[in-house]
Design a protein around this motif. Structure first.
Motif, PDB file in Angstrom:
ATOM      1  N   ARG A 156     -47.163  13.471  -8.097  1.00 32.51           N
ATOM      2  CA  ARG A 156     -47.005  14.877  -8.481  1.00 32.51           C
ATOM      3  C   ARG A 156     -47.691  15.814  -7.490  1.00 32.51           C
ATOM      4  O   ARG A 156     -47.374  17.014  -7.439  1.00 32.51           O
ATOM      5  N   MET A 157     -48.624  15.280  -6.707  1.00 29.83           N
ATOM      6  CA  MET A 157     -49.299  16.091  -5.694  1.00 29.83           C
ATOM      7  C   MET A 157     -48.563  16.066  -4.357  1.00 29.83           C
ATOM      8  O   MET A 157     -49.055  16.604  -3.363  1.00 29.83           O
ATOM      9  N   GLY A 158     -47.397  15.412  -4.317  1.00 30.11           N
ATOM     10  CA  GLY A 158     -46.591  15.433  -3.101  1.00 30.11           C
ATOM     11  C   GLY A 158     -46.495  14.116  -2.367  1.00 30.11           C
ATOM     12  O   GLY A 158     -46.032  14.063  -1.223  1.00 30.11           O
ATOM     13  N   PHE A 159     -46.957  13.023  -3.014  1.00 33.23           N
ATOM     14  CA  PHE A 159     -46.897  11.699  -2.378  1.00 33.23           C
ATOM     15  C   PHE A 159     -46.149  10.734  -3.300  1.00 33.23           C
ATOM     16  O   PHE A 159     -46.767   9.887  -3.958  1.00 33.23           O
ATOM     17  N   PRO A 160     -44.810  10.854  -3.380  1.00 38.18           N
ATOM     18  CA  PRO A 160     -44.029  10.025  -4.323  1.00 38.18           C
ATOM     19  C   PRO A 160     -44.153   8.530  -4.077  1.00 38.18           C
ATOM     20  O   PRO A 160     -43.947   7.735  -5.004  1.00 38.18           O
ATOM     21  N   ILE A 161     -44.507   8.116  -2.851  1.00 40.62           N
ATOM     22  CA  ILE A 161     -44.652   6.690  -2.558  1.00 40.62           C
ATOM     23  C   ILE A 161     -45.785   6.070  -3.364  1.00 40.62           C
ATOM     24  O   ILE A 161     -45.826   4.855  -3.594  1.00 40.62           O
ATOM     25  N   LEU A 162     -46.743   6.902  -3.833  1.00 35.24           N
ATOM     26  CA  LEU A 162     -47.875   6.376  -4.600  1.00 35.24           C
ATOM     27  C   LEU A 162     -47.442   5.809  -5.948  1.00 35.24           C
ATOM     28  O   LEU A 162     -48.133   4.976  -6.530  1.00 35.24           O
ATOM     29  N   ASP A 163     -46.305   6.249  -6.463  1.00 32.80           N
ATOM     30  CA  ASP A 163     -45.826   5.749  -7.762  1.00 32.80           C
ATOM     31  C   ASP A 163     -45.472   4.259  -7.688  1.00 32.80           C
ATOM     32  O   ASP A 163     -45.987   3.455  -8.483  1.00 32.80           O
ATOM     33  N   PRO A 164     -44.608   3.813  -6.735  1.00 36.93           N
ATOM     34  CA  PRO A 164     -44.356   2.366  -6.630  1.00 36.93           C
ATOM     35  C   PRO A 164     -45.573   1.584  -6.146  1.00 36.93           C
ATOM     36  O   PRO A 164     -45.742   0.409  -6.500  1.00 36.93           O
ATOM     37  N   ILE A 165     -46.444   2.228  -5.326  1.00 38.39           N
ATOM     38  CA  ILE A 165     -47.678   1.547  -4.908  1.00 38.39           C
ATOM     39  C   ILE A 165     -48.536   1.238  -6.134  1.00 38.39           C
ATOM     40  O   ILE A 165     -49.156   0.179  -6.231  1.00 38.39           O
ATOM     41  N   ALA A 166     -48.552   2.173  -7.089  1.00 35.17           N
ATOM     42  CA  ALA A 166     -49.297   1.940  -8.331  1.00 35.17           C
ATOM     43  C   ALA A 166     -48.749   0.729  -9.072  1.00 35.17           C
ATOM     44  O   ALA A 166     -49.505  -0.037  -9.692  1.00 35.17           O
ATOM     45  N   SER A 167     -47.434   0.524  -9.014  1.00 34.85           N
ATOM     46  CA  SER A 167     -46.827  -0.641  -9.662  1.00 34.85           C
ATOM     47  C   SER A 167     -47.311  -1.944  -9.018  1.00 34.85           C
ATOM     48  O   SER A 167     -47.505  -2.953  -9.713  1.00 34.85           O
ATOM     49  N   VAL A 168     -47.511  -1.923  -7.692  1.00 33.11           N
ATOM     50  CA  VAL A 168     -48.029  -3.107  -7.005  1.00 33.11           C
ATOM     51  C   VAL A 168     -49.459  -3.385  -7.462  1.00 33.11           C
ATOM     52  O   VAL A 168     -49.849  -4.538  -7.699  1.00 33.11           O
ATOM     53  N   VAL A 169     -50.260  -2.330  -7.595  1.00 32.51           N
ATOM     54  CA  VAL A 169     -51.633  -2.487  -8.086  1.00 32.51           C
ATOM     55  C   VAL A 169     -51.624  -3.061  -9.499  1.00 32.51           C
ATOM     56  O   VAL A 169     -52.413  -3.951  -9.840  1.00 32.51           O
ATOM     57  N   ILE A 170     -50.728  -2.558 -10.329  1.00 32.96           N
ATOM     58  CA  ILE A 170     -50.580  -3.076 -11.700  1.00 32.96           C
ATOM     59  C   ILE A 170     -50.261  -4.567 -11.662  1.00 32.96           C
ATOM     60  O   ILE A 170     -50.829  -5.365 -12.427  1.00 32.96           O
ATOM     61  N   CYS A 171     -49.361  -4.944 -10.755  1.00 34.39           N
ATOM     62  CA  CYS A 171     -48.975  -6.350 -10.600  1.00 34.39           C
ATOM     63  C   CYS A 171     -50.187  -7.224 -10.307  1.00 34.39           C
ATOM     64  O   CYS A 171     -50.370  -8.290 -10.895  1.00 34.39           O
ATOM     65  N   LEU A 172     -51.054  -6.765  -9.392  1.00 33.93           N
ATOM     66  CA  LEU A 172     -52.234  -7.552  -9.012  1.00 33.93           C
ATOM     67  C   LEU A 172     -53.185  -7.730 -10.185  1.00 33.93           C
ATOM     68  O   LEU A 172     -53.761  -8.802 -10.389  1.00 33.93           O
ATOM     69  N   PHE A 173     -53.382  -6.675 -10.978  1.00 35.01           N
ATOM     70  CA  PHE A 173     -54.240  -6.771 -12.160  1.00 35.01           C
ATOM     71  C   PHE A 173     -53.686  -7.798 -13.143  1.00 35.01           C
ATOM     72  O   PHE A 173     -54.433  -8.597 -13.724  1.00 35.01           O
ATOM     73  N   ILE A 174     -52.370  -7.758 -13.344  1.00 39.73           N
ATOM     74  CA  ILE A 174     -51.736  -8.676 -14.286  1.00 39.73           C
ATOM     75  C   ILE A 174     -51.870 -10.123 -13.820  1.00 39.73           C
ATOM     76  O   ILE A 174     -52.195 -11.016 -14.604  1.00 39.73           O
ATOM     77  N   LEU A 175     -51.640 -10.370 -12.519  1.00 41.73           N
ATOM     78  CA  LEU A 175     -51.727 -11.727 -11.979  1.00 41.73           C
ATOM     79  C   LEU A 175     -53.151 -12.269 -12.095  1.00 41.73           C
ATOM     80  O   LEU A 175     -53.357 -13.440 -12.421  1.00 41.73           O
ATOM     81  N   LYS A 176     -54.139 -11.421 -11.836  1.00 41.73           N
ATOM     82  CA  LYS A 176     -55.542 -11.849 -11.946  1.00 41.73           C
ATOM     83  C   LYS A 176     -55.887 -12.232 -13.384  1.00 41.73           C
ATOM     84  O   LYS A 176     -56.534 -13.258 -13.644  1.00 41.73           O
ATOM     85  N   ALA A 177     -55.444 -11.410 -14.341  1.00 42.36           N
ATOM     86  CA  ALA A 177     -55.705 -11.716 -15.752  1.00 42.36           C
ATOM     87  C   ALA A 177     -55.021 -13.015 -16.158  1.00 42.36           C
ATOM     88  O   ALA A 177     -55.601 -13.839 -16.884  1.00 42.36           O
TER      89      ALA A 177
END
Length: 301
Positions: free
Chosen positions: A177-198
């Motif tokens: 929302r601050m002008g960096f739309p690529i951060l939205d799918p990057i956040a999904s990758v971060v979510i993926c890493l948290f899930i895999l670790k758990a």
């Protein structure tokens, strides 16, 4: 109420709370992700939906584990709860991989200009998810600790991973929302890493319980001290513990005065047995063997 009934009642109630909470939350996040055009929030919604399936696995596993011993399973069914925890970890791992793969495809496509900027509703949904899932984590964790349930504890950490993934979604959505739309799918990758670790942590804990892993050092130290506090116990010669699903089995050898009668030695062993079972309700069975104290039996001079 028997211990097994109490165990089943607590686990079932906590799992039902998780199911209702996750159904409502995943529906809200799915709506917010679609309306708000956020891939991170849609990924988070899928994660919450997977929690519903996980809670059903916990309920089934706990019900089987609470069954009384029978001819085919004379030591009980507690390890079926470990099987449920392993299934949970596999489901969680696959969900994480799916989320990560979709996000990586978007990032590697290089077409960032076509990415939609998430709406305000997606941002609100991320905040609501963080607060809700953290509350569900602590509620489930407290109940899991009460009954020493590995499957329920795995479900608790499933909630925590969802809360952390929502933090990632919040950052991604806010950045987009601050002008960096690529951060939205990057956040999904971060979510993926948290899930895999758990998922890996849950899997390791379940495997440890399946292969008769010993108790932690703190518990074994407390067991030794409890035995030594009983009258007539001169020492603990051997202590072996093994975690069997949600319960503990203990084999212990204590030292007593070798001049005592068999009846007296047996009474000392019974006292140790009863004291430990009273102090450690998660212990299902303890075997206490009495050895004559050789130092006291040595002739003087």
């Amino acid at each position: 109420m028997t211990q097994s009934n109490h165990f089943q009642q607590v686990a079932t109630r906590a799992s039902l709370v998780s199911i209702v909470g996750n159904l409502l939350l995943s529906a809200f996040k799915l709506f917010a992700g679609i309306v708000g055009h956020s891939s991170a929030m849609l990924s988070d919604a899928v994660h919450s939906a997977s929690d519903v399936f996980s809670s059903f696995i916990v309920i089934i596993g706990v019900r089987i584990a609470a069954r009384k011993p029978d001819k085919e399973h004379p030591y009980g069914h507690e390890r079926f709860e470990c099987v449920a925890a392993i299934l949970l970890s596999v489901v969680l791992f696959l969900v994480g991989l799916g989320i990560g793969a979709g996000a990586l495809r978007t990032i590697l496509s290089g077409e960032y200009g076509d990415l939609s900027v998430p709406g305000g509703l997606a941002l609100i949904a991320a905040i609501v998810s963080i607060v809700t899932k953290e509350a569900m984590f602590w509620y489930t964790k407290v109940n899991a600790a009460r009954i020493q349930s590995p499957a329920l504890m795995a479900d608790a950490w499933h909630h925590r991973s969802d809360a952390l993934s929502s933090v990632g979604a919040l950052i991604g959505i806010g950045g987009a929302r601050m002008g960096f739309p690529i951060l939205d799918p990057i956040a999904s990758v971060v979510i993926c890493l948290f899930i895999l670790k758990a998922a890996c942590g849950i899997f390791k804990d379940a495997i440890d319980r399946m292969v008769d892993h010993a108790c932690d050092q703190e518990t074994e130290t407390a067991l030794r001290q409890c035995a030594l506090d009983q009258e007539g116990v001169l020492g603990v010669d051997l202590l072996q513990t093994r975690v069997f699903g949600s319960v503990i089995y203990v084999d212990m050898e204590i030292a007593a005065d070798g001049s005592r009668t068999l009846r007296e030695a047996h009474a000392i062993a019974e006292t140790v047995h009863d004291a430990i079972e009273a102090a450690f309700p998660q212990i299902k069975h303890i075997m206490v063997h009495v050895n004559p104290d050789t130092e006291r039996d040595k002739p003087e001079g």
